[in-house]
Design a protein around this motif. Structure first.
Motif, PDB file in Angstrom:
ATOM      1  N   GLY A 191      -7.148   0.027   0.887  1.00 55.01           N
ATOM      2  CA  GLY A 191      -8.394  -0.101   1.859  1.00 55.01           C
ATOM      3  C   GLY A 191      -8.012   0.156   3.246  1.00 55.01           C
ATOM      4  O   GLY A 191      -7.006   0.566   3.273  1.00 55.01           O
ATOM      5  N   ASP A 192      -9.078   0.052   4.040  1.00 60.52           N
ATOM      6  CA  ASP A 192      -8.565   0.352   5.556  1.00 60.52           C
ATOM      7  C   ASP A 192      -7.892  -0.612   6.284  1.00 60.52           C
ATOM      8  O   ASP A 192      -7.408  -1.649   5.363  1.00 60.52           O
ATOM      9  N   ALA A 193      -7.404  -0.526   7.272  1.00 63.13           N
ATOM     10  CA  ALA A 193      -6.617  -1.283   7.946  1.00 63.13           C
ATOM     11  C   ALA A 193      -7.388  -2.817   8.234  1.00 63.13           C
ATOM     12  O   ALA A 193      -6.591  -3.829   7.954  1.00 63.13           O
ATOM     13  N   LEU A 194      -8.422  -2.887   8.219  1.00 68.23           N
ATOM     14  CA  LEU A 194      -9.275  -4.268   8.351  1.00 68.23           C
ATOM     15  C   LEU A 194      -8.974  -4.894   6.986  1.00 68.23           C
ATOM     16  O   LEU A 194      -8.915  -6.196   6.814  1.00 68.23           O
TER      17      LEU A 194
ATOM     18  N   ARG B 101       0.787  -1.056  -0.031  1.00 67.31           N
ATOM     19  CA  ARG B 101      -0.138  -0.043  -0.176  1.00 67.31           C
ATOM     20  C   ARG B 101       0.913   1.119  -0.197  1.00 67.31           C
ATOM     21  O   ARG B 101       2.263   1.145   0.509  1.00 67.31           O
ATOM     22  N   LYS B 102       0.346   2.163  -0.391  1.00 64.32           N
ATOM     23  CA  LYS B 102       1.137   3.596  -0.475  1.00 64.32           C
ATOM     24  C   LYS B 102       1.348   3.899   1.101  1.00 64.32           C
ATOM     25  O   LYS B 102       0.543   3.945   1.891  1.00 64.32           O
ATOM     26  N   GLY B 103       2.430   4.445   1.300  1.00 58.98           N
ATOM     27  CA  GLY B 103       2.808   4.731   2.645  1.00 58.98           C
ATOM     28  C   GLY B 103       2.129   6.286   3.047  1.00 58.98           C
ATOM     29  O   GLY B 103       1.748   7.068   2.130  1.00 58.98           O
TER      30      GLY B 103
ATOM     31  N   PRO C 284       7.968   5.225   1.559  1.00 59.26           N
ATOM     32  CA  PRO C 284       7.073   5.779   0.520  1.00 59.26           C
ATOM     33  C   PRO C 284       5.885   4.238   0.386  1.00 59.26           C
ATOM     34  O   PRO C 284       4.954   4.610  -0.169  1.00 59.26           O
ATOM     35  N   TRP C 285       6.127   3.018   0.653  1.00 55.83           N
ATOM     36  CA  TRP C 285       5.401   2.001   0.451  1.00 55.83           C
ATOM     37  C   TRP C 285       5.686   1.035   1.551  1.00 55.83           C
ATOM     38  O   TRP C 285       6.711   0.957   2.257  1.00 55.83           O
ATOM     39  N   VAL C 286       4.575   0.483   2.015  1.00 52.91           N
ATOM     40  CA  VAL C 286       4.303  -0.232   3.014  1.00 52.91           C
ATOM     41  C   VAL C 286       3.990  -1.877   2.791  1.00 52.91           C
ATOM     42  O   VAL C 286       3.011  -1.886   1.919  1.00 52.91           O
ATOM     43  N   LEU C 287       4.755  -2.828   3.312  1.00 55.86           N
ATOM     44  CA  LEU C 287       4.337  -4.182   2.724  1.00 55.86           C
ATOM     45  C   LEU C 287       2.617  -4.717   3.405  1.00 55.86           C
ATOM     46  O   LEU C 287       2.396  -4.415   4.692  1.00 55.86           O
ATOM     47  N   VAL C 288       2.023  -5.333   2.484  1.00 54.02           N
ATOM     48  CA  VAL C 288       0.637  -6.050   2.880  1.00 54.02           C
ATOM     49  C   VAL C 288       0.959  -7.605   2.942  1.00 54.02           C
ATOM     50  O   VAL C 288       0.498  -8.080   4.074  1.00 54.02           O
TER      51      VAL C 288
END
Length: 322
Positions: free
Chosen positions: A82-85, A47-49, A55-59
């Motif tokens: 999307g949201d955290a959920l 996802r975008k940071g 800059p990016w965060v692993l999902v």
């Protein structure tokens, strides 16, 4: 969620965030070597940071990310939103059916998916029936009671997840079916989470990497040790001694007495014990020859119970071999 356009990123621009599962260094190294040789066939998800993040965060895809980093490769990725959920659901769903997971790591993902379903349900009862709403409220009241043991709570949570998924998606089957497992398996993994992972946060990762932690049957045996301090002591003993040490031997070392022998069987219990003893003498080929006679001998009123027990046993064997 965004589309499935694949982009290439530098691994050092991707933060790892909070993960559900465990990290296996050897697996990351092996995946990196394969990616260098054959290319990356399965993109990670990012996802975008946000402010203060990379800059990016692993999902999903930690081992692929670290493998690429070790080999100095760019990593292929799909951007999801999307949201955290919703992002939690992406991570848990992608990993849920991987066959290289042991029971402890699988319990982490089962619990994470149950949490997602429950949180979605908490936002609104939707089209839930009065019965489903009543079951939800009963679960909320019962899960907090101290006197409920881990096994009872696992059963309550499994039942609750069934009602939750039925309300959200209109499915009539139990949550276990939605997760691709038997109801017994769902209860086992919830039980492992509550009896091993929650009370022993400093032990479960080491146990997951130990031979005893690789099979659901042996992890369940540890989870069923009633007192948490006894449970901790037995796990400490197993982790300290060579891999060949059995749970029974570890119990003896830490001073846990074996359960008292059962009393002499009478009546129906005697008949069942005798039947079981005779069946134990059959070879594999003998079992195959006897199977039609056994099926014909089952009283019609018990056929469904026997079928359910066989289905549960098959699911357990498949889970142990996973």
């Amino acid at each position: 969620m965004a589309g499935d356009t694949i982009i290439e990123l530098e691994p050092n621009t991707i933060g790892q965030g909070n993960r559900i599962g465990l990290f296996w260094a050897d697996k990351a190294k092996a995946m990196g070597a394969l990616m260098k040789r054959d290319g990356q066939n399965d993109p990670i998800k990012v996802r975008k940071g946000r402010k203060g993040e990379e800059p990016w965060v692993l999902v999903a895809g930690l081992h692929r990310l670290v493998g690429a980093m070790l080999e100095g490769l760019k990593v292929k990725a799909i951007v999801v939103e999307g949201d955290a959920l919703q992002l939690r659901l992406v991570e848990a769903s992608e990993n849920m059916h991987r066959r290289d997971f042991g029971p402890i790591e699988k319990a982490l993902f089962v619990r994470a998916l149950a949490d997602v379903y429950e949180e979605q349900f908490r936002k609104g009862y939707g089209d839930a029936s009065d019965q489903e709403i009543g079951q939800r409220k009963r679960w909320e009241a019962e899960r907090g009671l101290v006197q409920n043991g881990a096994e009872k709570l696992a059963e309550i949570e499994a039942d609750n997840s069934a009602a939750t998924i039925a309300a959200l998606y209109g499915w009539q089957d139990q949550a276990a079916s939605a997760l691709g497992m038997s109801p017994r398996s769902l209860r086992d993994y919830l039980f492992i989470h509550r009896a091993i992972i929650v009370p022993l946060p400093d032990h479960y990762e080491d146990l997951a990497r130990h031979p005893i932690g690789e099979r659901r049957k042996t992890v369940m045996e540890l989870a069923e040790i009633g007192d948490v301090e006894n449970r901790r002591a037995v796990i400490d003993c197993l982790l300290e001694y060579p891999a060949g040490l059995t749970i029974a031997a570890a119990k003896e070392i830490v001073g846990i007495k074996a359960a008292a022998a059962k009393g002499k069987a009478t009546g129906q219990s005697k008949f069942m014990d005798n039947a079981g003893s005779n069946l134990d003498r059959l070879s594999e080929s003998g079992w195959r020859q006897f199977a039609p006679r056994l099926a014909a001998a089952i009283k019609p009123s018990a056929l469904r119970e026997v079928r359910d027990a066989i289905d549960a046993r098959l699911a357990e064997i498949e889970g142990d071999n996973a």
